[in-house]
Design a protein around this motif. Structure first.
Motif, PDB file in Angstrom:
ATOM      1  N   ARG A  53       0.711  -1.239  -0.121  1.00  0.00           N
ATOM      2  CA  ARG A  53       0.208   0.005  -0.107  1.00  0.00           C
ATOM      3  C   ARG A  53       1.195   1.084  -0.051  1.00  0.00           C
ATOM      4  O   ARG A  53       0.501   2.293  -0.815  1.00  0.00           O
ATOM      5  CB  ARG A  53      -0.928  -0.149   1.231  1.00  0.00           C
ATOM      6  N   PHE A  54       1.769   1.369   0.755  1.00  0.00           N
ATOM      7  CA  PHE A  54       2.867   2.449   0.863  1.00  0.00           C
ATOM      8  C   PHE A  54       3.343   2.579  -0.485  1.00  0.00           C
ATOM      9  O   PHE A  54       3.341   3.915  -1.178  1.00  0.00           O
ATOM     10  CB  PHE A  54       3.651   2.021   1.806  1.00  0.00           C
ATOM     11  N   ASN A  55       3.911   1.428  -1.133  1.00  0.00           N
ATOM     12  CA  ASN A  55       4.545   1.783  -2.425  1.00  0.00           C
ATOM     13  C   ASN A  55       3.524   2.110  -3.472  1.00  0.00           C
ATOM     14  O   ASN A  55       3.802   3.046  -4.361  1.00  0.00           O
ATOM     15  CB  ASN A  55       4.998   0.311  -2.955  1.00  0.00           C
ATOM     16  N   THR A  56       2.267   1.605  -3.538  1.00  0.00           N
ATOM     17  CA  THR A  56       1.078   2.208  -4.425  1.00  0.00           C
ATOM     18  C   THR A  56       1.055   3.798  -3.956  1.00  0.00           C
ATOM     19  O   THR A  56       0.890   4.511  -5.078  1.00  0.00           O
ATOM     20  CB  THR A  56      -0.032   1.562  -4.061  1.00  0.00           C
ATOM     21  N   ILE A 116       3.183  10.331  -9.717  1.00  0.00           N
ATOM     22  CA  ILE A 116       2.307  10.565 -10.921  1.00  0.00           C
ATOM     23  C   ILE A 116       1.956  12.039 -10.722  1.00  0.00           C
ATOM     24  O   ILE A 116       1.842  12.760 -11.589  1.00  0.00           O
ATOM     25  CB  ILE A 116       1.037   9.603 -11.099  1.00  0.00           C
ATOM     26  N   GLU A 117       1.162  12.092  -9.415  1.00  0.00           N
ATOM     27  CA  GLU A 117       0.625  13.854  -9.150  1.00  0.00           C
ATOM     28  C   GLU A 117       1.810  14.559  -9.319  1.00  0.00           C
ATOM     29  O   GLU A 117       1.601  15.582  -9.995  1.00  0.00           O
ATOM     30  CB  GLU A 117       0.162  13.483  -7.595  1.00  0.00           C
ATOM     31  N   ASP A 118       2.971  14.575  -8.745  1.00  0.00           N
ATOM     32  CA  ASP A 118       4.045  15.403  -8.948  1.00  0.00           C
ATOM     33  C   ASP A 118       4.382  15.630 -10.348  1.00  0.00           C
ATOM     34  O   ASP A 118       4.662  16.919 -10.758  1.00  0.00           O
ATOM     35  CB  ASP A 118       5.363  14.626  -8.189  1.00  0.00           C
ATOM     36  N   ILE A 119       4.361  14.584 -11.255  1.00  0.00           N
ATOM     37  CA  ILE A 119       4.673  14.792 -12.651  1.00  0.00           C
ATOM     38  C   ILE A 119       3.579  15.719 -13.082  1.00  0.00           C
ATOM     39  O   ILE A 119       3.844  16.506 -14.108  1.00  0.00           O
ATOM     40  CB  ILE A 119       4.626  13.571 -13.398  1.00  0.00           C
TER      41      ILE A 119
END
Lengths: 1083, 184
Positions: free
Chosen positions: A439-442, A449-452
């Motif tokens: 979950r943490f990795n997800t 993705i948000e950052d990008i």
């Protein structure tokens, strides 16, 4: 501001319980100017009818006086309820199910003109309303909502998107959002008499609905204005079109209760015009709305989160009260608040099902703070509100892990508690740990993705995203897990975790804590070679090793039972129980886990159970064991135990209390009517009062009741109406020190077993984990945990002297106790118990002292302590027990086990030298065995040396003298080699012939075979004497005081068909039988 | 209405709780709550008479061996349960019965011997004949049941009620409740 960010992307919709996200909360603000209102509002549930009219009368002048009339929302609701109850059918003939009520306030007629501009939007709303009503029809039960407290829903959800795009109200309606917040609410604030307040309150609902959070407002004062989030947001959306979204909450005026400035409406009365009117007002009011205070908002969140938790608890507790209990409460003037939870419906999503509830949250009036010296008149606050609460009903494990946080990443404390306490029933710590990491990795990936996506956005703050929030929450759950459940974290899991944290969270608290724990575990491994798990080590060290036994100095003084300080004894018993109870790992009580107790997964629980049994047997033993006592003297023993029990009641130690009361109520003691008859009447009555507490009647309702009332109270305070003595005693108790509570664990264990049994583990075709069941289980676990917390209040010093007394105290098995009891008072001849027809029950009248002791001890103490303790204990005990047979008087009860032989030797005149010697040899034998494992090759001396009393014919007064107790064993080839001879004690009566005795023996040894396949022989020290086929065994045996009666079953050489008696698997009884489980007594 | 106190005894894991829940609850109900006062009460009609059964289920407290005495003292009828898939649970009953007779101080105690889990035929260890012979020896009724498959569950309790009725016909004048809660 966070909120507006998160919600802005989701579209709004009307409530339709099955598919989408919604709505709901009515907040009622109460205006301080109206005292009547305040009081009535508090008791809304109870005084609806009485107050409505009164309120109306008072309301009128007040409102007129006000510049902006204060709205008495509570009054609306109250009157609506009234209205509803009486006129519901009349109003809603065609739609009886649409009970949710919508209300909105009309303040000023002038707004109505503006309303017309909104007529188009309003008609959309009308459409939505119809949709909603259809939904509602499917989901509501008429009765539930008419007969009980009415619920008022604001059925809407606003989002900035929807608000700013007036053309698409319908679209938004039909767009369900999967990411539903757990709680959304709509709140209404009534206002004090200033226009400013009026506006604030009026607009508050909009803002609140925008918050996708579990955070209702609690108390708030009028200044600064309470409206929580985004002034910014409201401003941006304060267009007429936006208003089109609100009409769901508008209502027509009630026919009967209409007031000039306000009205409430039920959804069935909803009409477009009114909608428009209300919208207008809303719109206008929004203009003032921007002074909201975000920080206040977060405070509210916290308060409400805790409220929610409390309410959840209350809900559970209240549900437990039966009708009778409630009546009792009423009688005793305990205020009983009806639970205000209603099932709203169910919501399904991929791999997860929710149950949706509506909950009413009430708030208290805030005290005007010094920092806010406004006059009292300015204070308005939220009286109550309706909150929609969504609970996970069933889900896959993966979805459960996701649900540990709300959709916007908030900590879901109740859910987390349930999950962490119960996940072992459907998963393993390793698997859950893996899922946490996944979950943490997800989340990290999503964040990336948000950052990008936002890399060009200057305002974008990567640390403020939902994903980041989710990660934070996940880590804090992780910490809770690590700290709260150390037993889950073995070396392997810790290493797994540390590998992860060192990579992803190298500087986190989690990482350092995990390292600390690992270090502790490793340390323990190095320093203690014990196989016990670390959290058990000290517990058993205290209890079973009791080093002071071995120290010489301690032999000199000890307690002599009836002459003791009862308070001190009660405290010491409580201290023992308390230590054990605090160490109970609550989830080991879970039905699924507890049913596997034989596999050693419930050590902590078993330890408390063992202690309970130990106390109980000691009560029985202490009363019976002294043979030469007059009934009056023996009654003193009983009286002392009653006194101790009474002290235990005051200490709220229900475990030992129950043990003592049950002990006194056990048939061996209870039947001794001569003794009870000389007991002072007062003691008897106290005993009866105490016994009422411990009664199992009506599903142990009295105990449950007491725990609910006193669980976390400081003192004992509850007595039954008829318990005169306890009333006095409780009044007299010193209240200088407060106490915790120690419950009788058995009730919880039964409850959990039953919950486990009655609820399926999985739901539906997808086999989703039935989380509803876990919630129920957690309700019980939470009680245990609560009491464990309370148990910390005890502050009791350990007294080694008491420990010595306790552990040196001999223990009789039930059968022995009965035998003794029968000797004290022979059973009345009127109701003679025929011996069993098949007479293969040797145990019935058979047991003679010294016979079946060791096994009971072994099984009593087999609570998961290391095996080396068993040996020690059983050897101690064997010597102790042997000593019982002697006519010793006072000394052996107080003597420690190892010294008892000596003291007996010197002091005992009744038993005679011969016996003392025997005891010696046996106890030394026992010690030998424990140290060397098997020395039984040399058993002949033991035979000679330890005849004990086994051979004695029972001839004590009152017992029938026409049987022997013999030890029987099976001849087998393995026997001599492993040095352990399994004997069973059995009774040989004077009318039994050889085949019958063989049959009995086979039964006793658990062998299913034909008696003809065996022959019987008596084993004498020097040889075996075969008994003839048809002899009367009773008369055939060689009886000699110098050796015990031993028999051996030999396979009949003439009938050696298939290996004689192959000891069938069940030969030795399973250990679950406790005291009477298998006994492998050493020769 | 006469009240009957029935005690369900047997080793852990034989399915006592399943029998009780099945009987008291019938079908699975989400609202089942074992902590309320009347969780284990059920009104039934046996031979045209209304009876209130209160079931005392010892499930979960098997290890409180010392409590059994009290359970037995309070009970009027006993269900002795073993699992046909575990020999040891069968063997344990001998001692239990002994204790009941001792506590009750009579040979005639209403009792039913129950071999539970008869839906697990393929795992059977204790033969039906064995059960029957034990019942003969106990001089009590015998049935094989399955709480899971709902076989014979109700019959256990009906049979017990009849046995109790037979042994001690109701005394009209006395309130049955009074018979039950004698403390001393």
């Amino acid at each position: 501001m966070n909120f507006s960010n998160t919600t802005s992307s989701s579209s709004s919709s009307y409530m339709c319980p099955t598919k989408s996200n919604k709505k709901i909360a009515v907040k009622v603000l109460k205006s301080p100017q109206n005292p009547t209102y305040q009081t009535t509002a508090k008791n809304q549930d109870f005084h609806l009818y009485q107050t409505v009219d009164q309120l109306q009368q008072q309301q009128q002048p007040l409102q007129q006086k006000a510049l902006m009339p204060p709205l008495d929302h509570a009054t609306h609701i109250i009157s609506h309820q009234h209205h509803c109850k009486h006129h519901h059918k009349h109003h809603l003939p065609q739609q009886p199910q649409s009970l949710p009520l919508y209300h909105q306030y009309e303040y000023q007629p002038s707004y109505e003109t503006q309303a017309q501009r909104l007529s188009q939007a309003a008609s959309e709303l009308q459409h939505q309303k119809q949709q909603l009503q259809q939904e509602l029809q499917q989901h509501f039960h008429y009765n539930e909502y008419t007969n009980q407290n009415s619920f008022f829903y604001f059925d809407r959800k606003l989002s900035s998107t929807a608000l700013s795009s007036p053309d698409s109200p319908l679209t938004s309606v039909t767009t369900p959002t999967n990411q539903t917040p757990l709680h959304q609410k709509f709140s209404c604030h009534s206002s004090p008499q200033t226009p400013k307040h009026y506006h604030q309150h009026h607009t508050a609902p909009k803002c609140l609905t925008q918050r996708q959070s579990s955070t209702p407002c609690c108390m708030r004062s009028a200044s600064p204005p309470p409206a929580p989030t985004g002034g910014r947001q409201s401003k941006a959306t304060s267009t007429p079109d936006r208003m089109a979204k609100t009409p769901t909450s508008s209502l027509t005026k009630p026919k009967k209760w209409r007031r000039p400035f306000s009205s409430y409406h039920s959804c069935d009365d909803l009409d477009a015009t009114n909608n428009a009117t209300n919208l207008n007002k809303s719109k206008n009011s929004t203009n003032d709305h921007h002074h909201s205070s975000p920080h206040q908002n977060s405070n509210e969140k916290m308060v409400v989160a805790s409220l929610k938790y409390l309410c959840a608890c209350t809900g559970a507790t209240l549900r437990n009260l039966s009708k009778r209990t409630k009546d009792l409460h009423k009688k005793n003037c305990y205020s009983y608040v009806k639970p205000t939870w209603r099932v709203w419906g169910e919501e399904k999503d991929t791999d997860i099902i929710y149950t949706v509830y509506l909950k009413k949250v009430c708030y208290h009036r805030p005290t005007p703070s010094a920092a806010n010296p406004d006059s009292e008149d300015d204070i308005s606050y939220l009286e109550w509100e309706m909150v929609r609460v969504r609970f996970v009903k069933a889900a896959t494990l993966e979805r459960l892990v996701e649900a540990l946080a709300t959709d916007d990443g908030e900590l879901e404390s109740t859910f987390i508690n349930v999950f962490l306490n119960t996940y072992r029933t459907f998963s393993t710590s390793k698997e859950v740990l893996g899922l946490f990491i996944k979950r943490f990795n997800t989340l990290t990936e999503k964040q990336r993705i948000e950052d990008i996506k936002h890399k060009d956005d200057v305002d974008y703050d990567p640390s403020a995203t939902v994903h980041e929030q989710h990660k934070k929450t996940l880590v804090s759950v992780w910490k809770m897990w690590l700290n709260g459940f150390p037993e889950d974290w073995n070396e392997e899991n810790l290493r797994y975790l540390i590998t992860f944290t060192s990579k992803h969270l190298p500087n986190s608290d989690l990482h350092s804590r995990a390292l600390n724990q690992l270090e502790m575990i490793l340390r323990q491994q190095v320093y203690s070679k014990k196989s016990l798990p670390p959290w058990l080590g000290d517990q058993f060290a205290d209890l079973y090793l009791a080093p002071e036994f071995q120290r010489r100095a301690c032999f000199l003084e000890t307690y002599r039972f009836p002459r003791i300080d009862v308070r001190h004894f009660a405290e010491q018993l409580t201290r023992m129980d308390c230590d054990l109870f605090k160490k109970v790992i609550s989830h080991q009580c879970l039905g699924a886990t507890w049913s596997r107790r034989s596999q050693g997964c419930c050590e902590t629980v078993v330890a408390t159970v063992t202690q309970f049994n130990e106390v109980l047997y000691r009560v029985i033993t202490s009363i019976l064991i002294e043979r030469a006592l007059e009934p009056q003297e023996r009654a003193v023993y009983i009286a002392v135990w009653i006194d101790i029990a009474q002290e235990l009641r005051l200490l709220k130690n229900f475990s030992s209390l129950k043990a003592i009361v049950t002990g006194l109520n056990s048939s061996a003691i209870y039947r001794l009517s001569k003794i009870w008859s000389v007991l002072p009447k007062e003691k008897l009555e106290i005993f009866q009062e105490l016994a009422r507490i411990c009664s199992e009647d009506n599903n142990a309702s009295v105990q449950r009741e007491l725990l609910i009332r006193e669980g976390t109270a400081k003192f004992a305070e509850t007595v039954g109406e008829n318990d005169r003595h306890m009333q006095k005693i409780i009044q007299k108790q010193s209240t200088h020190t407060s106490h915790g509570t120690i419950p009788y664990l058995g009730t919880f264990l039964t409850d959990l077993t039953m919950i486990h049994q009655a609820n399926p583990d999985t739901v539906g075709e997808d086999n989703l984990i039935n989380f509803e069941k876990k919630r129920k289980e957690f309700e019980v676990l939470a009680k245990i945990k609560l009491l464990q917390g309370a148990a910390n209040t005890y502050n009791l010093e350990e007294d080694p002297l008491f420990n010595r007394w306790f552990y040196s105290m001999p223990v009789l098995t039930e059968e022995d106790a009965h035998t003794l009891s029968y000797q004290l008072e022979p059973p009345p001849p009127t109701a003679p118990r025929k011996s069993n027809t098949s007479s293969n029950m040797s145990s019935a009248n058979s047991s003679i002292l010294g016979h079946r002791k060791t096994d009971s001890i072994a099984s009593n103490s087999s609570s998961g302590a290391g095996s080396q303790f068993y040996c020690e204990i059983s050897s101690h005990n064997s010597s102790r027990h042997n000593s019982l047979d002697r006519e010793a008087h006072n000394n052996h009860m107080s003597a420690t086990s190892s010294v008892s032989n000596l003291s007996l030797d010197s002091s005992n005149s009744g038993g005679g030298l011969n016996k003392s010697k025997m005891i010696h040899s046996q106890s030394s034998n026992g010690l030998l065995r424990s140290s060397h494992g098997s020395t039984s090759g040399s058993h002949t001396p033991t035979h000679v040396g330890s005849p004990l009393i086994n051979a004695q014919v029972v001839n004590s007064p009152g017992a029938n003298a026409d049987f022997y107790i013999v030890k029987i064993t099976l001849e087998s080839e393995t026997m001599p080699q492993d040095g352990i001879v399994v004997y069973k004690s059995m009774m040989v009566k004077n009318n039994e012939r050889t085949p019958q005795v063989i049959r009995n023996a086979l039964m006793k040894l658990g062998i299913e075979d034909d008696a003809d396949n065996y022959t019987l022989a008596q084993r004498l020290p020097d040889k075996d004497v075969d008994l003839p086929r048809n002899a009367n065994v009773f008369y055939a045996v060689v009886v000699n005081k110098n050796f015990e009666l031993r028999f051996i079953l030999k396979p009949n050489p003439e009938r050696m068909t298939n290996g004689g008696g192959s000891g069938v698997g069940g030969g030795i009884h399973g250990s679950s039988g406790g005291s009477r489980s298998s006994r492998s007594s050493n020769s | 209405m006469r009240e009957y106190k029935i005690v369900v005894l047997g080793s852990g894991g034989v399915g006592k709780s399943a029998l009780t829940v099945q009987f008291v609850q019938g079908i699975f109900v989400e609202k089942y709550d074992p902590t309320i006062e009347d969780s284990y009460r059920k009104q039934v009609e046996v031979d045209g008479q209304q009876c209130m059964l209160e079931i005392l289920d010892t499930a979960g407290t098997e290890q409180f061996t010392a409590m059994r005495d009290l359970y037995m003292k309070n009970g009027q009828g006993f269900v002795l349960v073993y699992s046909i898939t575990a020999q040891s649970t069968f063997n344990d009953l001998q001692d239990l019965r002994e204790q009941i007779l001792r506590v009750k101080d009579t040979d005639d105690v209403p009792m039913v011997l129950v071999g539970n889990k008869c839906d697990l035929e393929e795992e059977r260890v204790v033969g039906k004949e064995l059960g029957k012979s034990l019942a003969t020896q106990f001089n009590c009724a015998f049935m094989e049941t399955s709480a899971k498959a709902k076989v014979n569950v109700v019959d256990i309790f009906y049979d017990l009620v009849r046995q109790i009725n037979k042994k001690s016909p109701e005394k009209k004048q006395k309130k049955p409740k009074k018979n039950l809660c004698v403390l001393l």
